[in-house]
Design a protein around this motif. Structure first.
Motif, PDB file in Angstrom:
ATOM      1  N   THR A   1      20.845   3.891   1.453  1.00 50.51           N
ATOM      2  CA  THR A   1      20.344   5.182   1.555  1.00 50.51           C
ATOM      3  C   THR A   1      20.784   5.991   0.553  1.00 50.51           C
ATOM      4  O   THR A   1      20.021   6.654  -0.342  1.00 50.51           O
ATOM      5  CB  THR A   1      20.624   5.759   3.041  1.00 50.51           C
ATOM      6  N   ALA A   2      21.774   5.750  -0.138  1.00 51.61           N
ATOM      7  CA  ALA A   2      22.258   6.518  -1.222  1.00 51.61           C
ATOM      8  C   ALA A   2      21.528   6.358  -2.531  1.00 51.61           C
ATOM      9  O   ALA A   2      21.181   7.288  -3.480  1.00 51.61           O
ATOM     10  CB  ALA A   2      24.058   6.387  -1.457  1.00 51.61           C
ATOM     11  N   SER A   3      21.206   5.014  -2.750  1.00 52.59           N
ATOM     12  CA  SER A   3      20.412   4.681  -3.788  1.00 52.59           C
ATOM     13  C   SER A   3      18.999   5.376  -3.803  1.00 52.59           C
ATOM     14  O   SER A   3      18.343   5.782  -4.674  1.00 52.59           O
ATOM     15  CB  SER A   3      20.633   3.228  -4.037  1.00 52.59           C
ATOM     16  N   ILE A   4      18.457   5.036  -2.626  1.00 47.94           N
ATOM     17  CA  ILE A   4      16.994   5.435  -2.388  1.00 47.94           C
ATOM     18  C   ILE A   4      17.069   7.170  -2.625  1.00 47.94           C
ATOM     19  O   ILE A   4      16.150   7.483  -3.416  1.00 47.94           O
ATOM     20  CB  ILE A   4      16.517   5.283  -0.892  1.00 47.94           C
ATOM     21  N   GLU A   5      17.902   7.934  -1.890  1.00 38.47           N
ATOM     22  CA  GLU A   5      17.863   9.233  -2.146  1.00 38.47           C
ATOM     23  C   GLU A   5      18.195   9.646  -3.398  1.00 38.47           C
ATOM     24  O   GLU A   5      17.822  10.817  -3.969  1.00 38.47           O
ATOM     25  CB  GLU A   5      19.044  10.051  -0.903  1.00 38.47           C
ATOM     26  N   ALA A   6      18.858   8.798  -4.239  1.00 36.92           N
ATOM     27  CA  ALA A   6      19.202   9.245  -5.655  1.00 36.92           C
ATOM     28  C   ALA A   6      18.122   8.735  -6.625  1.00 36.92           C
ATOM     29  O   ALA A   6      18.030   8.770  -7.805  1.00 36.92           O
ATOM     30  CB  ALA A   6      20.572   8.927  -6.229  1.00 36.92           C
ATOM     31  N   ASP A   7      17.160   7.944  -6.004  1.00 40.61           N
ATOM     32  CA  ASP A   7      16.044   7.511  -6.961  1.00 40.61           C
ATOM     33  C   ASP A   7      16.491   6.464  -7.851  1.00 40.61           C
ATOM     34  O   ASP A   7      16.037   6.421  -9.080  1.00 40.61           O
ATOM     35  CB  ASP A   7      14.947   8.385  -7.533  1.00 40.61           C
ATOM     36  N   ARG A   8      17.618   5.663  -7.314  1.00 46.51           N
ATOM     37  CA  ARG A   8      18.107   4.666  -8.450  1.00 46.51           C
ATOM     38  C   ARG A   8      17.308   3.412  -8.048  1.00 46.51           C
ATOM     39  O   ARG A   8      18.291   2.356  -7.277  1.00 46.51           O
ATOM     40  CB  ARG A   8      19.528   4.790  -8.300  1.00 46.51           C
TER      41      ARG A   8
ATOM     42  N   PRO B   1       0.813  -1.295   0.178  1.00 47.06           N
ATOM     43  CA  PRO B   1       0.150  -0.079  -0.121  1.00 47.06           C
ATOM     44  C   PRO B   1       0.934   1.251  -0.146  1.00 47.06           C
ATOM     45  O   PRO B   1       1.905   1.446   0.608  1.00 47.06           O
ATOM     46  CB  PRO B   1      -0.856  -0.038   1.155  1.00 47.06           C
ATOM     47  N   ASP B   2       0.439   2.233  -0.833  1.00 41.22           N
ATOM     48  CA  ASP B   2       0.968   3.513  -0.916  1.00 41.22           C
ATOM     49  C   ASP B   2       2.741   3.505  -0.854  1.00 41.22           C
ATOM     50  O   ASP B   2       3.416   3.902  -0.020  1.00 41.22           O
ATOM     51  CB  ASP B   2       0.524   4.495   0.024  1.00 41.22           C
ATOM     52  N   PRO B   3       3.293   2.653  -1.851  1.00 39.70           N
ATOM     53  CA  PRO B   3       4.708   2.648  -1.914  1.00 39.70           C
ATOM     54  C   PRO B   3       5.531   4.311  -1.939  1.00 39.70           C
ATOM     55  O   PRO B   3       5.050   4.938  -2.544  1.00 39.70           O
ATOM     56  CB  PRO B   3       5.296   1.978  -3.107  1.00 39.70           C
ATOM     57  N   SER B   4       6.480   4.543  -1.299  1.00 35.73           N
ATOM     58  CA  SER B   4       6.994   5.704  -1.337  1.00 35.73           C
ATOM     59  C   SER B   4       8.222   5.521  -0.982  1.00 35.73           C
ATOM     60  O   SER B   4       9.077   4.733  -0.201  1.00 35.73           O
ATOM     61  CB  SER B   4       6.404   6.784  -0.396  1.00 35.73           C
ATOM     62  N   LEU B   5       9.408   6.621  -1.234  1.00 34.28           N
ATOM     63  CA  LEU B   5      10.852   6.482  -1.108  1.00 34.28           C
ATOM     64  C   LEU B   5      11.016   6.790   0.400  1.00 34.28           C
ATOM     65  O   LEU B   5      11.894   6.012   0.974  1.00 34.28           O
ATOM     66  CB  LEU B   5      11.489   7.591  -1.936  1.00 34.28           C
ATOM     67  N   GLU B   6       9.998   7.495   0.915  1.00 31.39           N
ATOM     68  CA  GLU B   6      10.013   7.787   2.420  1.00 31.39           C
ATOM     69  C   GLU B   6       9.939   6.141   3.172  1.00 31.39           C
ATOM     70  O   GLU B   6      10.642   6.032   4.294  1.00 31.39           O
ATOM     71  CB  GLU B   6       9.309   8.461   2.821  1.00 31.39           C
ATOM     72  N   ARG B   7       8.902   5.689   2.613  1.00 32.19           N
ATOM     73  CA  ARG B   7       8.577   4.344   3.414  1.00 32.19           C
ATOM     74  C   ARG B   7       9.868   3.310   3.239  1.00 32.19           C
ATOM     75  O   ARG B   7      10.315   2.657   4.043  1.00 32.19           O
ATOM     76  CB  ARG B   7       7.284   3.651   2.847  1.00 32.19           C
ATOM     77  N   LEU B   8      10.444   3.188   2.005  1.00 24.46           N
ATOM     78  CA  LEU B   8      11.659   2.696   1.504  1.00 24.46           C
ATOM     79  C   LEU B   8      12.839   2.899   2.591  1.00 24.46           C
ATOM     80  O   LEU B   8      13.414   2.055   3.247  1.00 24.46           O
ATOM     81  CB  LEU B   8      11.948   2.739   0.291  1.00 24.46           C
ATOM     82  N   GLN B   9      12.919   4.150   2.726  1.00 22.63           N
ATOM     83  CA  GLN B   9      14.183   4.565   3.617  1.00 22.63           C
ATOM     84  C   GLN B   9      13.847   4.380   5.043  1.00 22.63           C
ATOM     85  O   GLN B   9      14.574   3.679   5.911  1.00 22.63           O
ATOM     86  CB  GLN B   9      13.998   6.274   3.386  1.00 22.63           C
ATOM     87  N   ALA B  10      12.516   4.355   5.806  1.00 23.12           N
ATOM     88  CA  ALA B  10      12.123   3.818   6.985  1.00 23.12           C
ATOM     89  C   ALA B  10      12.515   2.425   7.226  1.00 23.12           C
ATOM     90  O   ALA B  10      12.991   1.901   8.082  1.00 23.12           O
ATOM     91  CB  ALA B  10      10.767   4.107   7.065  1.00 23.12           C
ATOM     92  N   ILE B  11      12.090   1.519   6.198  1.00 22.87           N
ATOM     93  CA  ILE B  11      12.401   0.255   6.337  1.00 22.87           C
ATOM     94  C   ILE B  11      13.850  -0.163   6.242  1.00 22.87           C
ATOM     95  O   ILE B  11      14.419  -0.971   7.018  1.00 22.87           O
ATOM     96  CB  ILE B  11      11.632  -0.527   5.402  1.00 22.87           C
ATOM     97  N   ALA B  12      14.480   0.399   5.291  1.00 15.54           N
ATOM     98  CA  ALA B  12      15.912   0.457   5.225  1.00 15.54           C
ATOM     99  C   ALA B  12      16.606   0.610   6.625  1.00 15.54           C
ATOM    100  O   ALA B  12      17.391   0.059   7.200  1.00 15.54           O
ATOM    101  CB  ALA B  12      16.502   1.117   4.115  1.00 15.54           C
TER     102      ALA B  12
END
Length: 102
Positions: free
Chosen positions: A61-68, A36-47
């Motif tokens: 984190t670097a890959s998430i922040e660069a949206d790669r 539900p509602d995937p986001s870079l913020e949720r991905l960062q929180a899980i990481a």
């Protein structure tokens, strides 16, 4: 929906149904797993919740922040089994793949 439960790291939601059309059957239950509602913020929180060694967390984190996301998925898939819990790996991959498919 008969019942629902979040995965341990909050990336996926399992829903049980009485309707058996096009859903995954696990044992006696019909289960649908969604992100539900995937986001870079949720991905960062899980990481961050995975408690990975600092160098791994920084790289993810670097890959998430660069949206790669393609690079991120490859990084997670190549991590040694003991680097992060299996449930965390599954949640990271599910959220990243859901984001990439948008």
């Amino acid at each position: 929906v008969d019942s629902m439960a979040w995965s341990p790291f909050g990336g996926r939601l399992a829903l049980t149904h009485t309707d058996h059309q096009s859903l995954q059957i696990l044992g006696d239950d019909v289960v649908q797993i969604i992100v539900p509602d995937p986001s870079l913020e949720r991905l960062q929180a899980i990481a961050a919740a995975c408690n990975a060694p600092a160098t791994i967390e920084q790289s993810l984190t670097a890959s998430i922040e660069a949206d790669r996301l393609t690079e991120f998925v490859a990084q997670v898939e190549s991590l040694p089994a003991e680097a992060i819990p299996p449930a965390c790996r599954a949640d990271l991959l599910a959220v990243a793949q859901a984001l990439a498919s948008r």
